[in-house]
Design a protein around this motif. Structure first.
Motif, PDB file in Angstrom:
ATOM      1  N   ASN A 206      -7.406  -4.961   4.373  1.00  0.00           N
ATOM      2  CA  ASN A 206      -6.619  -4.796   3.145  1.00  0.00           C
ATOM      3  C   ASN A 206      -5.289  -4.106   3.442  1.00  0.00           C
ATOM      4  O   ASN A 206      -4.255  -4.447   2.849  1.00  0.00           O
ATOM      5  N   LEU A 207      -5.316  -3.137   4.360  1.00  0.00           N
ATOM      6  CA  LEU A 207      -4.088  -2.429   4.732  1.00  0.00           C
ATOM      7  C   LEU A 207      -3.070  -3.396   5.303  1.00  0.00           C
ATOM      8  O   LEU A 207      -1.879  -3.350   4.938  1.00  0.00           O
ATOM      9  N   TYR A 208      -3.507  -4.281   6.178  1.00  0.00           N
ATOM     10  CA  TYR A 208      -2.607  -5.277   6.782  1.00  0.00           C
ATOM     11  C   TYR A 208      -1.921  -6.105   5.705  1.00  0.00           C
ATOM     12  O   TYR A 208      -0.699  -6.302   5.728  1.00  0.00           O
ATOM     13  N   LEU A 209      -2.706  -6.599   4.753  1.00  0.00           N
ATOM     14  CA  LEU A 209      -2.148  -7.428   3.686  1.00  0.00           C
ATOM     15  C   LEU A 209      -1.147  -6.650   2.849  1.00  0.00           C
ATOM     16  O   LEU A 209      -0.034  -7.126   2.581  1.00  0.00           O
ATOM     17  N   TRP A 210      -1.518  -5.432   2.442  1.00  0.00           N
ATOM     18  CA  TRP A 210      -0.681  -4.670   1.515  1.00  0.00           C
ATOM     19  C   TRP A 210       0.545  -4.061   2.168  1.00  0.00           C
ATOM     20  O   TRP A 210       1.526  -3.762   1.480  1.00  0.00           O
ATOM     21  N   LEU A 211       0.527  -3.889   3.475  1.00  0.00           N
ATOM     22  CA  LEU A 211       1.747  -3.439   4.157  1.00  0.00           C
ATOM     23  C   LEU A 211       2.865  -4.466   3.971  1.00  0.00           C
ATOM     24  O   LEU A 211       4.011  -4.102   3.673  1.00  0.00           O
ATOM     25  N   GLY A 212       2.526  -5.757   4.147  1.00  0.00           N
ATOM     26  CA  GLY A 212       3.516  -6.813   3.948  1.00  0.00           C
ATOM     27  C   GLY A 212       3.984  -6.909   2.512  1.00  0.00           C
ATOM     28  O   GLY A 212       5.180  -7.077   2.234  1.00  0.00           O
ATOM     29  N   ILE A 213       3.048  -6.796   1.573  1.00  0.00           N
ATOM     30  CA  ILE A 213       3.390  -6.866   0.151  1.00  0.00           C
ATOM     31  C   ILE A 213       4.294  -5.698  -0.237  1.00  0.00           C
ATOM     32  O   ILE A 213       5.278  -5.865  -0.963  1.00  0.00           O
ATOM     33  N   ALA A 214       3.956  -4.498   0.270  1.00  0.00           N
ATOM     34  CA  ALA A 214       4.765  -3.312  -0.045  1.00  0.00           C
ATOM     35  C   ALA A 214       6.170  -3.434   0.528  1.00  0.00           C
ATOM     36  O   ALA A 214       7.157  -3.027  -0.118  1.00  0.00           O
ATOM     37  N   ALA A 215       6.288  -3.988   1.745  1.00  0.00           N
ATOM     38  CA  ALA A 215       7.607  -4.167   2.367  1.00  0.00           C
ATOM     39  C   ALA A 215       8.489  -5.066   1.503  1.00  0.00           C
ATOM     40  O   ALA A 215       9.661  -4.760   1.250  1.00  0.00           O
ATOM     41  N   VAL A 216       7.922  -6.182   1.041  1.00  0.00           N
ATOM     42  CA  VAL A 216       8.678  -7.100   0.175  1.00  0.00           C
ATOM     43  C   VAL A 216       8.959  -6.445  -1.177  1.00  0.00           C
ATOM     44  O   VAL A 216      10.038  -6.620  -1.749  1.00  0.00           O
TER      45      VAL A 216
END
Length: 281
Positions: A206-216
């Motif tokens: 989940n961290l991997y996915l949300w790191l990208g979402i947070a960056a965008v």
């Protein structure tokens, strides 16, 4: 060449790309410090990879159970004394490359350079084993390189640059997360308690996915700065990021995760390119 880990060098290029692009957008561009920033970033990344290769082998983490790409010291391609000499040479070359930046940014650049060198060693020898590697990524692949690059171009740092630098650090941290996700079983046995080891498999996915979402998500603040293209283009990054995340969660374990690592490096470069193009436009 293999010990330098070429696939990871996108992590060195992207922060400088974003810093230069942000400065260009605000009407500043100095080619010489921009080039020196790129060279310094590449050399420091290579230095960090050499140090990691050396110390992980010494601590017994790069054994026959390792799932990641082969490491130079573990395979016997480079002896420990030769790697020590390589680390010294690369460290000195990094410092010599960064020293002229004092002319453009003042003696503060010496402090920045010293911090980069010190934490380059502390990452592998101490902080990665304590689960603090992700914090270092946010600082040394986000806040410091983006902020310092912009400062060397413009002589100041505006608030939106800090937002972009944090977005950059979050995106690049995906590379560390998937690397540690692949090695979590071996790291746990070897006493290397990374963040992935601490929070477990599912939370790491989940961290991997949300790191990208947070960056965008952070890039969307560019709407407030009147830079809509810089906000919109990075959204395209979410497509390959999500595809790679699905592959990662499907594989769970095994050497096939090395392909996920390569895709993540590609995605990070795409994120940096899209954001930089948006800022240039």
């Amino acid at each position: 060449m293999l010990a330098a880990r070429p696939k990871t060098l996108t992590g060195a290029a992207v922060p400088v790309m974003i810093g230069v692009s942000a400065a260009w957008n605000d009407g500043f561009f100095r080619p010489v410090p921009a080039l020196l920033c790129f060279l310094f970033a590449f050399l420091m990344q290579i230095d960090a990879n050499f140090i990691n290769d050396y110390y992980d082998f010494q601590k017994g983490l790069d054994d026959e159970k390792r799932l990641g790409p082969k490491r130079a010291c573990a395979e016997g391609w480079i002896t420990l004394p030769a790697m020590r000499r390589g680390i010294i040479c690369t460290t000195l070359l990094s410092c010599l490359t960064g020293l002229p930046l004092v002319w453009y940014g003042g003696w503060t650049m010496v402090l920045v350079g010293v911090c980069c060198v010190v934490f380059c060693f502390l990452y592998t020898t101490c902080m990665a084993r304590l689960g603090l590697g992700d914090l270092l990524v946010l600082v040394f692949f986000g806040l410091i390189p983006v902020g310092a690059t912009y400062y060397l171009q413009s002589g100041t740092v505006v608030p939106e640059v800090w937002t972009l630098s944090l977005a950059c650090g979050l995106a690049i941290d995906c590379l560390l997360v998937v690397n540690n996700y692949r090695d979590r079983d071996n790291d746990k046995v070897g006493g290397k308690i990374t963040l992935v080891v601490r929070i477990g498999e599912k939370a790491s996915e989940n961290l991997y996915l949300w790191l990208g979402i947070a960056a965008v998500g952070l890039c969307q603040t560019m709407w407030l700065a009147g830079k809509p293209v810089a906000a919109l283009l990075p959204v395209c990054y979410l497509i390959p990021h999500t595809v790679t995340w699905r592959r990662m969660t499907g594989l769970k374990r095994g050497r096939e995760l090395n392909g996920v690592l390569g895709e993540t490096a590609r995605n990070i470069f795409l994120f940096g390119a899209l954001l930089s193009i948006g800022l240039f436009i």
